[in-house]
Write a protein that holds these residues in place. Structure first.
Motif, PDB file in Angstrom:
ATOM      1  N   UNK A 151       0.832  -1.427   0.034  1.00  0.00           N
ATOM      2  CA  UNK A 151       0.135   0.090  -0.167  1.00  0.00           C
ATOM      3  C   UNK A 151       0.848   1.285  -0.103  1.00  0.00           C
ATOM      4  N   UNK A 152       0.509   2.264  -0.926  1.00  0.00           N
ATOM      5  CA  UNK A 152       1.347   3.532  -0.832  1.00  0.00           C
ATOM      6  C   UNK A 152       0.687   4.388  -1.646  1.00  0.00           C
ATOM      7  N   UNK A 153       1.246   5.756  -1.671  1.00  0.00           N
ATOM      8  CA  UNK A 153       0.626   6.890  -2.440  1.00  0.00           C
ATOM      9  C   UNK A 153       1.212   6.924  -3.772  1.00  0.00           C
ATOM     10  N   UNK A 154       0.488   7.218  -4.664  1.00  0.00           N
ATOM     11  CA  UNK A 154       0.819   7.529  -6.011  1.00  0.00           C
ATOM     12  C   UNK A 154       1.402   8.764  -6.456  1.00  0.00           C
ATOM     13  N   UNK A 158       4.453  12.354 -16.199  1.00  0.00           N
ATOM     14  CA  UNK A 158       3.785  12.528 -17.535  1.00  0.00           C
ATOM     15  C   UNK A 158       3.988  10.826 -18.266  1.00  0.00           C
ATOM     16  N   UNK A 159       4.900  10.307 -18.004  1.00  0.00           N
ATOM     17  CA  UNK A 159       4.877   8.748 -18.762  1.00  0.00           C
ATOM     18  C   UNK A 159       5.087   7.811 -17.790  1.00  0.00           C
ATOM     19  N   UNK A 160       5.222   7.986 -16.559  1.00  0.00           N
ATOM     20  CA  UNK A 160       5.324   6.950 -15.542  1.00  0.00           C
ATOM     21  C   UNK A 160       4.753   7.558 -14.254  1.00  0.00           C
ATOM     22  N   UNK A 161       4.699   6.411 -12.976  1.00  0.00           N
ATOM     23  CA  UNK A 161       4.437   6.944 -11.766  1.00  0.00           C
ATOM     24  C   UNK A 161       5.050   6.070 -10.878  1.00  0.00           C
ATOM     25  N   UNK A 162       5.464   6.553  -9.504  1.00  0.00           N
ATOM     26  CA  UNK A 162       6.044   5.991  -8.513  1.00  0.00           C
ATOM     27  C   UNK A 162       5.172   5.686  -7.444  1.00  0.00           C
ATOM     28  N   UNK A 163       5.154   4.678  -6.677  1.00  0.00           N
ATOM     29  CA  UNK A 163       4.091   4.299  -5.659  1.00  0.00           C
ATOM     30  C   UNK A 163       5.054   4.540  -4.289  1.00  0.00           C
ATOM     31  N   UNK A 164       5.033   5.544  -3.420  1.00  0.00           N
ATOM     32  CA  UNK A 164       5.859   5.404  -2.196  1.00  0.00           C
ATOM     33  C   UNK A 164       4.924   4.773  -1.160  1.00  0.00           C
ATOM     34  N   UNK A 181      -1.426   2.058 -14.314  1.00  0.00           N
ATOM     35  CA  UNK A 181      -1.697   2.962 -13.254  1.00  0.00           C
ATOM     36  C   UNK A 181      -3.242   2.746 -12.754  1.00  0.00           C
ATOM     37  N   UNK A 182      -3.827   1.989 -13.750  1.00  0.00           N
ATOM     38  CA  UNK A 182      -5.225   1.714 -13.402  1.00  0.00           C
ATOM     39  C   UNK A 182      -6.088   2.885 -12.823  1.00  0.00           C
ATOM     40  N   UNK A 183      -6.075   4.008 -13.756  1.00  0.00           N
ATOM     41  CA  UNK A 183      -6.653   5.282 -13.515  1.00  0.00           C
ATOM     42  C   UNK A 183      -6.480   5.876 -12.113  1.00  0.00           C
ATOM     43  N   UNK A 184      -5.365   5.806 -11.719  1.00  0.00           N
ATOM     44  CA  UNK A 184      -5.362   6.381 -10.282  1.00  0.00           C
ATOM     45  C   UNK A 184      -4.827   7.813 -10.446  1.00  0.00           C
ATOM     46  N   UNK A 185      -5.299   8.593  -9.609  1.00  0.00           N
ATOM     47  CA  UNK A 185      -4.980  10.008  -9.636  1.00  0.00           C
ATOM     48  C   UNK A 185      -3.850  10.444  -8.698  1.00  0.00           C
ATOM     49  N   UNK A 186      -3.079  11.543  -9.008  1.00  0.00           N
ATOM     50  CA  UNK A 186      -1.995  12.006  -8.278  1.00  0.00           C
ATOM     51  C   UNK A 186      -2.418  12.142  -6.881  1.00  0.00           C
ATOM     52  N   UNK A 187      -1.580  11.247  -6.006  1.00  0.00           N
ATOM     53  CA  UNK A 187      -1.803  11.576  -4.570  1.00  0.00           C
ATOM     54  C   UNK A 187      -2.824  10.474  -3.972  1.00  0.00           C
ATOM     55  N   UNK A 207       2.559  -2.978 -10.780  1.00  0.00           N
ATOM     56  CA  UNK A 207       1.305  -2.519 -11.399  1.00  0.00           C
ATOM     57  C   UNK A 207       0.534  -2.282 -10.234  1.00  0.00           C
ATOM     58  N   UNK A 208      -0.390  -1.066 -10.571  1.00  0.00           N
ATOM     59  CA  UNK A 208      -1.372  -0.659  -9.560  1.00  0.00           C
ATOM     60  C   UNK A 208      -2.549  -1.690  -9.690  1.00  0.00           C
ATOM     61  N   UNK A 209      -3.059  -2.307  -8.597  1.00  0.00           N
ATOM     62  CA  UNK A 209      -4.233  -3.248  -8.521  1.00  0.00           C
ATOM     63  C   UNK A 209      -5.562  -2.482  -8.288  1.00  0.00           C
ATOM     64  N   UNK A 210      -5.675  -1.690  -7.330  1.00  0.00           N
ATOM     65  CA  UNK A 210      -6.658  -1.060  -6.813  1.00  0.00           C
ATOM     66  C   UNK A 210      -6.273   0.317  -6.146  1.00  0.00           C
ATOM     67  N   UNK A 211      -7.369   1.109  -6.617  1.00  0.00           N
ATOM     68  CA  UNK A 211      -7.371   2.472  -5.933  1.00  0.00           C
ATOM     69  C   UNK A 211      -8.116   2.576  -4.512  1.00  0.00           C
TER      70      UNK A 211
END
Length: 730
Positions: A151-154, A158-164, A181-187, A207-211
């Motif tokens: 579990x973390x914050x995304x 622009x072309x990628x994301x990190x989950x902290x 990113x499974x339609x996750x929004x920043x934060x 890969x993001x499974x769930x928001x």
């Protein structure tokens, strides 16, 4: 005509080539590599690099550090002994390996972790030298990942994301390609799964499974706690559908197969907010003068049959999870709150242990089997406690009972008082046999409709609680004894508890001596007696919660297994879990096995049940961690609204980066960081469990009372930081 330029020979030297080649060969020491395969691993393909590799291979062969198995194919010469263990990671990427091969944990520097993560089972070797007085080693292979979901914050780019990750034990952020990113929004707070960790990548790919929602929102944080430990918070549709279609009616045909105990006075005693009642007690006086006491348990195994989707789901969950604001049940509601709940004025299928007992609380006869029962009344603990405290043989008018259609008020009151007397005799006998009395205070919250904590209260065990506890212990013990003493031996699910570790007891002695308490470790009996005396002495004192917690931590962990070693804490030679099948899968297994042996069947496969026991123990551990996290989360929410107050606390832990303080009035624990104490430069003194001012020699020691205010509350990281005001005036 222009002269042709000579092509310059590349002189780029591959750095640290010796160690790199040895690392490659040792990592996969059962395989052979040629120079081309090593070059591919290094990501080089020019002639100079290939020549360097060929030359280095020959040098290592000459030194007999590697061998040439076939022409051009090399393999490491393994002289090192390799071990296996479990990684215990720190926040900085270094950590320790806990291994049965070593008495002390083996330190692993961050650059020697080689992609291992917290809880992973790894292969490692230990350096011959000791560093800073400790054993040091290096991970060579990851045998089994402990977990792949975090579990973390995304953070979207622009072309990628990190989950902290939320967990401070996960020392790497997780790279996520933009298409995963499974339609996750920043934060957003999300659940991410690890998919790969390329050789040259600094961090894993996922890969993001769930928001899960926005950080700080109540449901987001509760769901995050469950997701962090891989625990579900809802049932799949097909499981609900299967459960809803079960026949839960009470039929004449099924009653005929059971012992009919519907005409025996039966009642339940549970917390006032309980929604499922998986145990009931029956009571009557027999013509021979003995008391017949039945412990009736919901017959979950009648509905949850092996090799069904419902059983598979219950097994995977293995336990209900009790969070501060909700229960995540092991079974769907149609079973947990209805068909299997022993509600008042309803007939239910039960699995029972029925005992004939004398006035000394000795069992003279016992019977186990399937029954049908009818609960005449439901009591909350407070109601039963009022009867016990009044010592009246009728129900006091001021007690507001849950139901009113009883057979006879006087008969129920008589039963409760008699069983309370018997329970006290059984408890006294257990204590004399060496049982340890853990009556740890539980922190509970008063929540409003929006689940905001508006108050804190403490739950303690009273006579009514202990009455139920003793009869449940009796059933669990006698069922285990019945199966455990059969010849030839039969496979069964035991709840075992090993003797405490001597080093942990010594550490406990070191701490409690600061409060003026002494322990006697001469033999098993003196240890138990000494611990009981300690727990009694601290009762009601400022250090009680700290000492209770440390004493529990000094104990071995109870677990499920088919290999019986007894239960140290209860002082029982045989013990199982039989009395809570609505919320514990091992109890379901115990019911099935007991019925098999009552029917005369041969012993079940030990290996299969041992695997199931291991899974149940693991899931219980995760559920306990989730429960603790939810309490910590709610404590922080509670303290958010009390930032302007000064609290009296007790120092509950001392480290080289700060002191932990537990507030006496609400048991909330937070940290005062050394860097925030401004009146001096404080240093950690491990021998005195204290921090001491370099100039003033002012000391803050474990157990000292201090005044604190709230500095910072972080719901996402579950951190609570305090400002130190000072010591209270005497």
């Amino acid at each position: 005509m222009a002269r042709k330029k000579k092509r310059r020979k590349s002189n780029n030297q591959i750095s640290n080539l010796t160690n790199t080649i040895l690392s490659i060969l040792k990592k996969e020491r059962n395989k052979t590599f040629n120079y081309k395969q090593i070059a591919a691993k290094l990501g080089v393909n020019d002639a100079s690099s290939r020549n360097q590799i060929i030359k280095k291979l020959q040098q290592l062969k000459a030194k007999q550090e590697i061998e040439e198995v076939e022409r051009g194919k090399f393999k490491a010469i393994v002289t090192t002994e390799y071990y296996t263990g479990i990684v215990d990671m720190s926040a900085r990427g270094s950590g320790y390996i806990i291994s049965d091969h070593f008495e002390e944990d083996v330190f692993i520097a961050s650059n020697n972790m080689h992609r291992a993560l917290d809880g992973d089972e790894v292969e490692f070797y230990v350096y011959k030298r000791r560093s800073r007085g400790r054993q040091e080693g290096e991970v060579t292979q990851i045998l089994k990942r402990a977990k792949t979901e975090y579990v973390g914050v995304v953070q979207l780019h622009s072309n990628y994301a990190f989950v902290i990750p939320d967990s401070n034990k996960m020392y790497k952020d997780i790279f996520v390609p933009i298409n995963k990113t499974n339609d996750a929004e920043d934060g957003d707070k999300v659940l991410v799964t690890l998919e790969d960790w390329p050789e040259k990548a600094d961090c894993p790919y996922g890969k993001i499974l769930k928001v899960l929602g926005k950080p700080g929102e109540h449901n987001t944080e509760i769901h995050s706690i469950l997701a962090e430990y891989g625990l579900p918070y809802e049932f799949p549709y097909e499981i609900e559908e299967y459960a809803n279609n079960l026949d839960t009616s009470i039929t004449k045909e099924e009653i005929a197969k059971r012992r009919d105990m519907r005409d025996v006075l039966t009642f339940t005693i549970d917390p006032k907010d309980a929604k499922d009642f998986d145990d009931a007690l029956s009571f009557r006086v027999l013509e021979n003068g003995l008391y017949e006491i039945g412990i009736h348990i919901a017959d979950v195994s009648h509905y949850v049959r092996p090799n069904t989707v419902l059983d598979d789901e219950a097994y995977e969950r293995a336990t209900s999870v009790y969070l501060v604001d909700r229960v995540v049940p092991m079974l769907p509601e149609v079973l947990s709150n209805n068909a299997c709940s022993l509600r008042p004025h309803e007939e239910k299928y039960t699995f029972s242990a029925v005992f004939q007992m004398n006035d000394k609380a000795e069992v003279k006869e016992q019977w186990f089997g399937r029954t049908v029962t009818y609960s005449d009344a439901r009591f909350a603990y407070e109601e039963a406690q009022a009867i016990i405290e009044s010592q009246l043989n009728h129900i006091p008018e001021e007690v507001s009972l849950t139901g009113k259609a009883y057979m006879a008020d006087q008969a129920i009151a008589d039963a409760i008082l008699t069983m309370d007397t018997l329970a006290k005799k059984m408890r006294s006998r257990r204590m004399r046999a060496g049982a340890i009395s853990f009556d740890k205070v539980e922190v509970k919250f008063n929540l409003d409709k929006e689940n905001n904590p508006v108050g804190v209260f403490f739950k303690t065990s009273q006579d009514a609680n202990k009455l139920i506890e003793e009869f449940m212990l009796l059933a669990n013990k006698k069922v285990a004894e019945f199966v455990g003493k059969q010849k030839p031996p039969k496979t069964f699910v035991y709840r075992v508890h090993d003797e405490p570790d001597e080093s942990k007891l010594a550490a406990l002695q070191g701490v409690v001596s600061k409060f003026g308490y002494k322990l006697n470790f001469k033999d098993r009996k003196s240890i138990s007696s000494s611990l009981n005396n300690l727990l009694a002495e601290v009762n009601g004192k400022k250090e009680q919660n700290l000492v209770d917690t440390l004493t529990i931590r000094s104990m071995s962990k109870a677990e499920y297994t088919t290999h019986n070693i007894g239960h140290y804490g209860l002082a029982f030679d045989y013990y199982s879990h039989f009395t809570s099948p609505i919320r514990r899968y091992p109890d379901v297994m115990a019911h099935r096995l007991l019925q098999m042996y009552l029917d005369g069947e041969k012993s079940a496969n030990e290996e299969i049940f041992e695997d199931k026991c291991k899974h149940s123990s693991d899931m219980e551990y995760l559920a306990t961690k989730a429960e603790r996290d939810s309490i910590k989360y709610m404590q922080i929410r509670f303290m958010q609204d009390h930032k302007d107050e000064t609290f009296l606390g007790v120092i509950s832990g001392v480290t080289d980066w700060g002191i932990y303080v537990e507030i006496i009035s609400n048991k909330c624990e937070g940290m005062v960081r050394i860097r925030d104490i401004r009146d001096d430069y404080y240093e950690f003194d491990e021998t005195q469990f204290a921090i001491i001012g370099r100039e003033t020699k002012h000391m803050y020691q474990l157990g000292d009372e201090v005044l604190v205010t709230v500095k910072e509350t972080d719901l996402v990281k579950k951190h609570l930081d305090f400002n130190l005001v000072g010591k209270p005036e005497v």
